[in-house]
Each structure stands twice: as C-alpha cells, then as structure tokens.
Design a protein around this motif. Structure first.
Motif, PDB file in Angstrom:
ATOM      1  N   VAL A 105      19.414  -1.359 -47.275  1.00  0.00           N
ATOM      2  CA  VAL A 105      18.209   0.380 -46.974  1.00  0.00           C
ATOM      3  C   VAL A 105      18.107  -0.087 -45.291  1.00  0.00           C
ATOM      4  O   VAL A 105      17.972  -1.105 -45.026  1.00  0.00           O
ATOM      5  N   VAL A 106      17.599   0.897 -44.671  1.00  0.00           N
ATOM      6  CA  VAL A 106      17.505   0.996 -43.468  1.00  0.00           C
ATOM      7  C   VAL A 106      15.709   1.607 -43.402  1.00  0.00           C
ATOM      8  O   VAL A 106      15.840   2.705 -43.421  1.00  0.00           O
ATOM      9  N   PRO A 107      15.589   0.545 -42.529  1.00  0.00           N
ATOM     10  CA  PRO A 107      13.726   1.366 -41.949  1.00  0.00           C
ATOM     11  C   PRO A 107      13.436   1.575 -40.887  1.00  0.00           C
ATOM     12  O   PRO A 107      14.883   1.263 -39.600  1.00  0.00           O
ATOM     13  N   SER A 108      12.803   3.201 -40.862  1.00  0.00           N
ATOM     14  CA  SER A 108      12.372   3.296 -39.218  1.00  0.00           C
ATOM     15  C   SER A 108      12.546   3.121 -38.044  1.00  0.00           C
ATOM     16  O   SER A 108      13.304   3.240 -37.212  1.00  0.00           O
ATOM     17  N   ASP A 109      11.374   1.911 -37.869  1.00  0.00           N
ATOM     18  CA  ASP A 109      10.792   1.077 -37.333  1.00  0.00           C
ATOM     19  C   ASP A 109      11.864   0.494 -36.081  1.00  0.00           C
ATOM     20  O   ASP A 109      11.692   0.619 -35.266  1.00  0.00           O
ATOM     21  N   SER A 110      13.174  -0.530 -37.410  1.00  0.00           N
ATOM     22  CA  SER A 110      13.434  -0.993 -36.669  1.00  0.00           C
ATOM     23  C   SER A 110      15.325  -0.469 -36.937  1.00  0.00           C
ATOM     24  O   SER A 110      16.389  -0.984 -35.988  1.00  0.00           O
ATOM     25  N   GLN A 111      15.831   0.324 -37.824  1.00  0.00           N
ATOM     26  CA  GLN A 111      16.981   0.703 -37.504  1.00  0.00           C
ATOM     27  C   GLN A 111      17.899  -0.191 -38.068  1.00  0.00           C
ATOM     28  O   GLN A 111      19.007  -0.264 -37.966  1.00  0.00           O
ATOM     29  N   GLU A 112      17.115  -1.703 -38.260  1.00  0.00           N
ATOM     30  CA  GLU A 112      18.512  -3.156 -38.639  1.00  0.00           C
ATOM     31  C   GLU A 112      18.626  -2.634 -39.804  1.00  0.00           C
ATOM     32  O   GLU A 112      17.356  -3.173 -41.162  1.00  0.00           O
ATOM     33  N   PRO A 113      19.973  -2.526 -40.686  1.00  0.00           N
ATOM     34  CA  PRO A 113      19.887  -2.491 -41.851  1.00  0.00           C
ATOM     35  C   PRO A 113      19.806  -3.364 -43.044  1.00  0.00           C
ATOM     36  O   PRO A 113      19.804  -5.283 -42.296  1.00  0.00           O
ATOM     37  N   ILE A 114      18.874  -3.427 -43.778  1.00  0.00           N
ATOM     38  CA  ILE A 114      18.848  -4.771 -44.993  1.00  0.00           C
ATOM     39  C   ILE A 114      19.901  -4.808 -45.659  1.00  0.00           C
ATOM     40  O   ILE A 114      20.083  -3.449 -47.063  1.00  0.00           O
ATOM     41  N   ASP A 115      20.693  -6.166 -46.179  1.00  0.00           N
ATOM     42  CA  ASP A 115      21.446  -5.812 -47.343  1.00  0.00           C
ATOM     43  C   ASP A 115      20.676  -6.838 -48.225  1.00  0.00           C
ATOM     44  O   ASP A 115      19.910  -7.526 -48.305  1.00  0.00           O
ATOM     45  N   ILE A 116      20.014  -5.300 -49.250  1.00  0.00           N
ATOM     46  CA  ILE A 116      19.049  -5.854 -50.692  1.00  0.00           C
ATOM     47  C   ILE A 116      19.714  -7.171 -51.627  1.00  0.00           C
ATOM     48  O   ILE A 116      19.149  -7.655 -51.968  1.00  0.00           O
ATOM     49  N   ARG A 117      21.395  -7.507 -51.109  1.00  0.00           N
ATOM     50  CA  ARG A 117      21.685  -8.744 -52.128  1.00  0.00           C
ATOM     51  C   ARG A 117      20.337 -10.080 -52.006  1.00  0.00           C
ATOM     52  O   ARG A 117      20.674 -10.625 -53.081  1.00  0.00           O
ATOM     53  N   PHE A 118      20.774  -9.905 -50.703  1.00  0.00           N
ATOM     54  CA  PHE A 118      19.852 -11.077 -49.928  1.00  0.00           C
ATOM     55  C   PHE A 118      18.604 -10.753 -49.917  1.00  0.00           C
ATOM     56  O   PHE A 118      17.255 -11.575 -49.793  1.00  0.00           O
ATOM     57  N   SER A 119      17.283  -9.671 -50.256  1.00  0.00           N
ATOM     58  CA  SER A 119      16.064  -9.742 -50.367  1.00  0.00           C
ATOM     59  C   SER A 119      15.454 -10.652 -51.285  1.00  0.00           C
ATOM     60  O   SER A 119      16.350 -10.775 -51.977  1.00  0.00           O
ATOM     61  N   THR A 120      14.229 -11.085 -50.911  1.00  0.00           N
ATOM     62  CA  THR A 120      13.388 -11.769 -51.729  1.00  0.00           C
ATOM     63  C   THR A 120      12.286 -11.134 -52.262  1.00  0.00           C
ATOM     64  O   THR A 120      11.853  -9.761 -52.029  1.00  0.00           O
ATOM     65  N   SER A 121      11.552 -11.494 -53.351  1.00  0.00           N
ATOM     66  CA  SER A 121      10.846 -10.861 -54.607  1.00  0.00           C
ATOM     67  C   SER A 121      10.236 -10.392 -52.986  1.00  0.00           C
ATOM     68  O   SER A 121       9.055  -9.848 -52.948  1.00  0.00           O
ATOM     69  N   GLY A 122       9.865 -11.374 -52.395  1.00  0.00           N
ATOM     70  CA  GLY A 122       8.103 -11.557 -51.520  1.00  0.00           C
ATOM     71  C   GLY A 122       8.244 -10.593 -50.496  1.00  0.00           C
ATOM     72  O   GLY A 122       7.554 -10.324 -50.421  1.00  0.00           O
ATOM     73  N   GLU A 123       9.568 -10.449 -50.055  1.00  0.00           N
ATOM     74  CA  GLU A 123      10.325  -9.566 -48.843  1.00  0.00           C
ATOM     75  C   GLU A 123       9.739  -8.279 -48.867  1.00  0.00           C
ATOM     76  O   GLU A 123       9.764  -7.325 -48.885  1.00  0.00           O
ATOM     77  N   THR A 124      10.271  -8.087 -50.615  1.00  0.00           N
ATOM     78  CA  THR A 124      10.341  -6.578 -51.369  1.00  0.00           C
ATOM     79  C   THR A 124       8.886  -5.933 -52.013  1.00  0.00           C
ATOM     80  O   THR A 124       8.282  -5.356 -51.675  1.00  0.00           O
ATOM     81  N   CYS A 125       7.813  -7.089 -51.622  1.00  0.00           N
ATOM     82  CA  CYS A 125       6.756  -6.365 -52.168  1.00  0.00           C
ATOM     83  C   CYS A 125       6.683  -6.626 -51.272  1.00  0.00           C
ATOM     84  O   CYS A 125       4.553  -5.981 -50.957  1.00  0.00           O
ATOM     85  N   ALA A 126       5.825  -7.141 -49.834  1.00  0.00           N
ATOM     86  CA  ALA A 126       5.795  -6.852 -48.597  1.00  0.00           C
ATOM     87  C   ALA A 126       6.351  -5.330 -48.244  1.00  0.00           C
ATOM     88  O   ALA A 126       4.909  -4.722 -47.832  1.00  0.00           O
ATOM     89  N   ALA A 127       6.951  -5.034 -48.655  1.00  0.00           N
ATOM     90  CA  ALA A 127       7.514  -4.035 -48.254  1.00  0.00           C
ATOM     91  C   ALA A 127       7.017  -2.606 -49.222  1.00  0.00           C
ATOM     92  O   ALA A 127       6.599  -1.979 -48.038  1.00  0.00           O
TER      93      ALA A 127
END
Length: 215
Positions: free
Chosen positions: A52-74
């Motif tokens: 997934v690519v957020p528009s503010d950073s344009q840095e791709p995030i590999d969701i395989r390695f996203s934590t539940s905390g990071e997902t909830c924050a987003a």
C-alpha cells in the motif's frame, strides 16, 4: 452467541498456530499471512509481497510486515477528515515474486501458487506472477503448479483446502484438483454502497467490466 463468537475470534487472532506442515509434500505460495489469522499461519507457507502506498510519503509499505498497532493507527487516522490521506495499492514486480518462488523451491518440494487471476487487465499481481514463473528454468517451472481461483476478495477458502490436504500428506495434484473443484463451484461477491464506489472500481480495474460500461 456473541460472546462465543468473540471468544473464537480472540483465539484465532491471538493464539499461536498449531498448524504442522513439516511433513507436507508440497509448498503453498499465495497470501496466507495477509488473509489468514495467526492461528492458521505456518512458516512452511510463503506470502507474496503486496504494497500500500500512502499519498503523504509515497513510500510503499509491504503489508506482510505491518503490525496490528501500525494498522490500527493508520485506520484511526482515516476516521478523521483532517488527518485522512489517500492510499493506493501496488503489486510486486516479477523479480520480487521470483525471489519468493525460489525460496519456496529451495525447500525441495513442488510449489502450489494461488492467484486470483492471470488476466493482466484485472490483476497486476497475477500478470507479474506469471512473468516470474517464466523467468524460472524449465526444471523449476515444472515444479510450479498455478491455481487460478477467481475470488477477488479473499483466497482463504482455497488456502484452507490446500493446507488441510497438505497436513494429510496428500500430493500437490490432489490438492490442486480439490481446490479447483471448490473454485469451479463457487463465486465471490463484492458489494458496493454507492454509484461513486462503482465508478472508482471501474477506474481502478476497467477489465472487470464490459467495454463502455458507465454508471
């Protein structure tokens, strides 16, 4: 009933996996760590990268390695108009997928690769996965069996079918035929709440619709 459902969901999401695929005769590659709860995941299965690519950073995030905390924050950020941003998705390139296939083949077993579609108009992941398979040597390609299940929303049902047969010591051909049998007799529905949502999907994946389709 609700309390029992909540208890079952907590068990699925927080208990460690008891799944044992160490004696499996084939390796599963798809999206298991993305679509399955932790209690149904196993290191013997490999997950293709999805970004997934957020528009503010344009840095791709590999969701395989996203934590539940990071997902909830987003997700919490998206709840408020002042902080919400646009997210887009991105598929891995063929070389990134080839790396995962080589890691699977390194286990010395045939590989069952699960894909939603191989139509380049519909799925960039499927298109690039087939390009990655073509990049393998003839011997390596002969060890990869591709199951196109056609479910846009999730492939959990087909992963579970393959996992169960792998645990039973069945062959990759038996798992493929069983999962294909399920795919041939089922379908996946995606619902939309507004015409605006449909227009966005038409713009995102025009290949899903007849030529000239408008809302």
């Amino acid at each position: 009933v609700k309390v029992e459902d909540m208890h079952q969901m907590r068990t699925l999401c927080h208990e460690e996996s008891a799944l044992d695929l160490s004696e499996a005769k084939f390796t599963i590659v798809g999206l298991p760590s993305i679509v399955l709860p932790p209690s149904l995941q196993n290191d013997e299965m490999l997950t293709l990268p999805v970004f997934v690519v957020p528009s503010d950073s344009q840095e791709p995030i590999d969701i395989r390695f996203s934590t539940s905390g990071e997902t909830c924050a987003a997700l919490n950020r998206q709840r408020h108009k002042d902080t919400a941003i646009r997210y887009t998705t991105a598929a891995p390139n063929p070389m990134q997928i080839k790396i995962e296939l080589l890691a699977a083949l390194a286990k010395g077993k045939p590989v069952l690769l699960l894909l939603f579609s191989t139509d380049k108009r519909v799925s960039a992941l499927g298109r690039n996965a087939m390009a990655a398979v073509d990049m393998l040597t003839p011997e390596q390609r002969s060890m990869v069996k591709v199951l196109v299940h056609g479910w846009f929303h999730t492939e959990a049902a087909f992963l579970l079918r393959a996992m169960n047969l792998a645990q039973e010591g069945r062959t990759i051909d038996e798992a493929y035929e069983s999962a294909k049998h399920l795919a041939d007799r089922s379908c996946c529905f995606v619902s939309f709440s507004s015409s605006n949502s449909v227009r966005k999907l038409v713009a995102w994946r025009p290949g899903l619709f007849p030529q000239g389709f408008t809302v």
